[in-house]
Design a protein around this motif. Structure first.
Motif, PDB file in Angstrom:
ATOM      1  N   ARG A  81      40.594  44.842  49.280  1.00  0.00           N
ATOM      2  CA  ARG A  81      41.336  44.239  50.672  1.00  0.00           C
ATOM      3  C   ARG A  81      41.111  44.673  51.899  1.00  0.00           C
ATOM      4  O   ARG A  81      40.777  44.396  52.625  1.00  0.00           O
ATOM      5  N   ARG A  84      38.213  45.753  52.917  1.00  0.00           N
ATOM      6  CA  ARG A  84      37.484  44.439  54.047  1.00  0.00           C
ATOM      7  C   ARG A  84      38.442  44.373  55.551  1.00  0.00           C
ATOM      8  O   ARG A  84      37.667  44.474  56.537  1.00  0.00           O
ATOM      9  N   PHE A  85      39.812  44.247  55.101  1.00  0.00           N
ATOM     10  CA  PHE A  85      39.933  44.565  56.783  1.00  0.00           C
ATOM     11  C   PHE A  85      39.949  45.472  57.855  1.00  0.00           C
ATOM     12  O   PHE A  85      39.925  45.544  58.693  1.00  0.00           O
ATOM     13  N   PHE A 109      43.099  33.114  59.969  1.00  0.00           N
ATOM     14  CA  PHE A 109      42.782  33.378  59.461  1.00  0.00           C
ATOM     15  C   PHE A 109      42.951  34.783  58.431  1.00  0.00           C
ATOM     16  O   PHE A 109      43.419  34.739  57.844  1.00  0.00           O
ATOM     17  N   GLY A 110      41.879  35.787  59.388  1.00  0.00           N
ATOM     18  CA  GLY A 110      41.639  36.851  58.911  1.00  0.00           C
ATOM     19  C   GLY A 110      43.357  37.582  58.774  1.00  0.00           C
ATOM     20  O   GLY A 110      43.586  38.418  58.223  1.00  0.00           O
ATOM     21  N   ASN A 113      45.822  36.620  56.141  1.00  0.00           N
ATOM     22  CA  ASN A 113      45.965  36.998  55.196  1.00  0.00           C
ATOM     23  C   ASN A 113      45.711  38.878  54.962  1.00  0.00           C
ATOM     24  O   ASN A 113      46.117  39.145  54.484  1.00  0.00           O
ATOM     25  N   MET A 162      40.979  40.338  63.200  1.00  0.00           N
ATOM     26  CA  MET A 162      41.867  41.588  61.928  1.00  0.00           C
ATOM     27  C   MET A 162      41.391  43.121  62.839  1.00  0.00           C
ATOM     28  O   MET A 162      41.924  43.948  62.219  1.00  0.00           O
TER      29      MET A 162
ATOM     30  N   LYS B 182      35.559  36.699  51.906  1.00  0.00           N
ATOM     31  CA  LYS B 182      36.299  37.551  51.475  1.00  0.00           C
ATOM     32  C   LYS B 182      36.445  38.719  52.677  1.00  0.00           C
ATOM     33  O   LYS B 182      36.664  38.915  52.371  1.00  0.00           O
ATOM     34  N   ALA B 183      35.386  38.505  53.431  1.00  0.00           N
ATOM     35  CA  ALA B 183      35.125  39.502  54.332  1.00  0.00           C
ATOM     36  C   ALA B 183      36.418  39.232  55.019  1.00  0.00           C
ATOM     37  O   ALA B 183      36.636  39.691  55.859  1.00  0.00           O
ATOM     38  N   ARG B 184      36.793  37.686  55.603  1.00  0.00           N
ATOM     39  CA  ARG B 184      38.056  37.799  56.745  1.00  0.00           C
ATOM     40  C   ARG B 184      39.199  37.941  55.077  1.00  0.00           C
ATOM     41  O   ARG B 184      40.158  37.289  55.557  1.00  0.00           O
ATOM     42  N   GLY B 185      39.467  38.687  53.900  1.00  0.00           N
ATOM     43  CA  GLY B 185      40.389  38.971  53.753  1.00  0.00           C
ATOM     44  C   GLY B 185      41.010  38.187  52.514  1.00  0.00           C
ATOM     45  O   GLY B 185      42.188  37.621  51.796  1.00  0.00           O
ATOM     46  N   ALA B 186      40.029  36.690  52.461  1.00  0.00           N
ATOM     47  CA  ALA B 186      40.461  35.265  50.778  1.00  0.00           C
ATOM     48  C   ALA B 186      40.502  36.040  50.347  1.00  0.00           C
ATOM     49  O   ALA B 186      40.007  36.838  50.119  1.00  0.00           O
TER      50      ALA B 186
END
Lengths: 286, 267
Positions: A81, A84-85, A109-110, A113, A162, B182-186
Motif C-alpha cells: 500500500r 501505491r501512495f 479518499f486517498g 487512506n 496523495m 486500490k490505487a488510491r489506497g483502499a
C-alpha cells in the motif's frame, strides 16, 4: 539523472495453465528518472496498461523485479500500500470510480487512506483541486452533477492529493473534446513544472506525447521497441509505422517535404520547430 | 480473481450435445433430475450415473470443469451428509456420546452426496454445452403455452438473456473499479466485518451507477431498433426438433422408466 523506478526483466503472463495463457509483458527492462516527464506509447494491446499496473504494485510480476528507489516493491508484500501512495496511478476513464457525496470527500479518499490528519487532508484536497483547475465552489458539489470533463479532473485530483512521487496517467485525455484535452494537458504540464514530480503519461496519440514529454518509450507486442527523446524516436518513423503506430502530424508534413526534395530534418515534432525549420530554409526571414 | 466464476459459462463446441435442440436439453435435464430423485438403490443410481458419464463423454466437456462447478456447494453437501449420517434411525453400527451411526445413515448419506453431485454436474453440463442465448430461446419456447394465461414469457426470457449477457461485463467492471480504488489506497482485506463491509462502498456505488447507465443506454439502443416486446416478432433461427432430438428424448424417458421399475423392486 537518478532513476526513481527501475523495471528489470518484467514479465507478466495472464491465465497460466489455461488455454488462454498469454504474455502481456515480456522481459521488459526500463528506468524512469526522477523529475522527468515520460511518455509511454503503444497501440491497443501492446501491454501498456499491464506495465503501468506493475509500477504501483496492483499486479504482481510473474517474472522480474520492480524497484522503487532502491527497494524491491515486492520485498514485503504487506507494505504494498505504501508503494501505491508513492506511485499514484490514474486509470483510463477515471471518472467511473467516483463514489462520494461531495467532490471534497471523494478527493480526500486517498489522503484519508494514508492516515493523514484532518488539516493536512484539507490542504492536499484544496491544492490538488487547484492543480486540475477546479475552483473552491466545486468542493461541496456532488461529483455526479458535474460534466464529464470536470468529473475526470476530480478523479485525477483524487490521485494528486496523495502527493505521490510518481504520477502515472493512463490516457488522461481520452474521450474529451479538443479544448478540454488542451486545458487538461496544460494542467498536467503545469503540475509537473511546479511540483517537479515525475510524471508518466500513457497515450496512443503521437501529437499529444510529442508536445509534452521529455522522453518516450515505445511498446509493441509486449516489449519495448524503442526509447529516447521525441526527436530520436520520431526519426525512426518507418519502424513506428511497422508496429502500427504513427508519427505526429507535423512530422508527417516534414517527411513528405523531405520526400519531395526539400532539405529539412524529417524528425521535427512540434509546430514551432517546423516553423523555425521552414523559416531557416527561406533564409531566416520570418 | 473474479474471473474464476463458472456460473453460466459456455464452452463452445460442435458435438451431439451442442447440436441438440435447447428445448430437448432442458427436457432431458428435467427427466434426468426426476430419475435421480426416484432412484432408490445402487442399481438405479448406477444406471443414472452411466447416462451422465455417457453424456459427458459425448459433450467433450472436460470432467475437471464439472468438478470445478461443485466447489461452491461442497459445504452444503458435507453438511447434509453429516446430518444424514448421524440422525438416521436404524440398525446400529457405531455409537459414541450422543451420536449413533446406523447402516441406514451411512447409505442415506452416501446417496445424498451422490444425488447432489450428479444433480449439479448434470445441470452444469446443460449450461456448458448450451449458449445462454439458445438456452433462453429454448426456455421461452417451452414456456410458450403459459402466454395463454397472460404470463409475459417473452419479456421474462429477454430479461434473463440480458442478465446473463451482462454478467461478464459487470465482472470486468468490478475488477477495474477495485484496481482503481486500490490505487488510491483502499484496503479490502484487513479489518473486521463492519470495516470490510464499509470498504465495499467505493466499489458498489460506481458499479451501481455504471449498471444503471448501461441499462439506460441499452434501453435506448433497443428502442432505436424498434423493439417493443414479443408481439409479432419472428426469429432468425427457428427451433426445430430433429430425429436426434426424438432419439435422445426416448433414451432418457427409457432411463426414467427403468429407474421407476427398479425402484418398485427396491433396487
Amino acid at each position: 539523472m537518478r532513476p526513481i523506478i527501475r523495471v528489470e526483466n518484467l514479465t507478466h503472463t495472464y491465465g497460466v495453465n489455461t488455454p488462454f495463457c498469454r504474455s502481456a509483458v515480456k522481459d521488459v527492462s526500463m528506468e524512469i528518472y526522477e523529475g522527468e516527464f515520460l511518455g509511454i506509447i503503444g497501440h491497443t494491446g501492446s501491454g501498456k496498461s499491464t506495465l503501468i499496473q506493475h509500477l504501483n504494485g496492483l499486479l504482481q510480476p510473474t517474472g522480474g523485479k520492480i524497484y522503487l528507489g532502491d527497494r524491491d516493491i515486492w520485498a514485503d508484500p504487506k507494505k504494498i500500500r505504501d508503494v501505491r501512495f508513492q506511485v499514484g496511478l490514474v486509470f483510463q476513464y477515471p471518472e467511473y470510480q467516483l463514489f462520494e457525496e461531495t467532490v471534497y470527500k471523494d478527493v480526500s479518499f486517498g489522503p484519508k487512506n494514508m492516515g493523514l490528519d484532518g488539516k493536512e487532508i484539507d490542504r492536499r484536497v484544496r491544492s490538488a483541486l487547484q492543480f486540475v483547475g477546479l475552483g473552491e465552489d466545486m468542493l461541496e458539489k456532488s461529483p455526479f452533477d458535474l460534466s464529464g470533463g470536470q468529473k475526470r479532473r476530480v478523479a485525477i485530483a483524487g490521485v494528486i492529493a496523495m502527493e505521490p512521487k510518481v504520477l502515472i496517467l493512463d490516457e488522461p485525455s481520452a474521450g474529451l473534446d479538443p479544448a478540454g484535452r488542451r486545458s487538461l494537458l496544460e494542467n498536467i504540464r503545469e503540475y509537473h513544472r511546479k511540483k517537479g514530480t515525475t510524471v508518466v503519461m500513457v497515450s496512443h496519440s503521437m501529437d499529444e506525447v510529442a508536445e509534452n514529454v521529455d522522453r518516450i518509450v515505445v511498446l509493441a507486442n509486449a516489449g519495448i521497441v524503442m526509447s529516447g527523446t521525441p526527436h530520436e524516436v520520431f526519426s525512426h518513423a518507418q519502424e513506428l509505422m511497422d508496429v502500427g503506430l504513427n508519427v505526429p502530424q507535423v512530422t508527417q508534413v516534414a517527411m513528405e517535404l523531405k520526400r519531395r526534395g526539400v532539405d529539412i530534418d524529417p524528425a521535427v515534432y512540434t509546430v514551432a520547430d517546423l516553423r523555425r525549420a521552414l523559416n531557416d530554409l527561406r533564409g531566416g526571414r520570418a | 480473481m473474479l474471473k474464476d466464476i463458472t456460473l453460466g459459462q459456455f464452452f463452445p463446441g460442435n458435438t451431439l450435445a451442442h447440436r441438440l435442440d435447447p428445448r430437448t436439453k432442458i427436457i432431458l435435464v428435467v427427466l434426468y433430475i426426476a430419475a435421480l430423485f426416484c432412484a432408490k438403490y445402487f442399481v438405479s443410481y448406477a444406471l443414472v450415473a452411466l447416462v451422465l458419464v455417457i453424456s459427458v463423454k459425448v459433450s467433450g466437456v472436460h470432467p475437471k470443469a464439472l468438478v470445478k462447478g461443485l466447489r461452491p456447494i461442497v459445504f452444503i453437501i458435507c453438511f447434509t451428509a453429516i446430518l444424514n449420517l448421524l440422525y438416521t434411525p436404524g440398525e446400529e453400527l457405531v455409537s459414541f456420546w450422543i451420536f449413533t451411526i446406523t447402516k441406514e445413515g451411512v447409505l442415506q448419506a452416501f446417496f445424498m452426496v451422490l444425488r447432489f453431485t450428479m444433480l449439479i454436474m448434470g445441470t452444469f453440463l446443460l449450461t456448458y454445452t448450451t449458449s445462454p442465448i439458445s438456452l433462453t430461446d429454448g426456455l421461452e419456447s417451452l414456456l410458450n403455452p403459459l402466454k395463454k394465461i397472460h404470463v409475459p414469457v417473452h419479456e421474462l426470457a429477454m430479461i434473463m438473456s440480458i442478465a446473463l449477457r451482462f454478467i461478464p461485463t459487470l465482472i470486468e467492471e468490478t475488477d477495474k473499479i477495485m484496481s482503481a480504488q486500490k490505487a488510491r489506497g483502499a484496503d479490502f482485506e484487513s479489518g473486521n466485518l463492519l470495516q470490510k463491509a464499509k470498504a465495499l462502498v467505493p466499489i458498489l456505488v460506481p458499479l451501481f451507477i455504471s449498471a444503471f447507465r448501461r441499462a439506460d443506454e441499452l434501453a435506448v439502443a433497443m428502442e432505436c431498433r424498434c423493439y417493443h416486446g414479443g408481439g409479432g416478432r419472428t426469429k432468425l433461427h427457428v427451433l426445430r426438433y430433429e430425429a436426434r432430438d426424438y432419439l435422445v428424448l426416448a433414451g432418457f424417458a427409457a432411463m426414467l422408466a427403468a429407474v421407476l421399475v427398479l425402484g418398485h423392486f427396491g433396487l
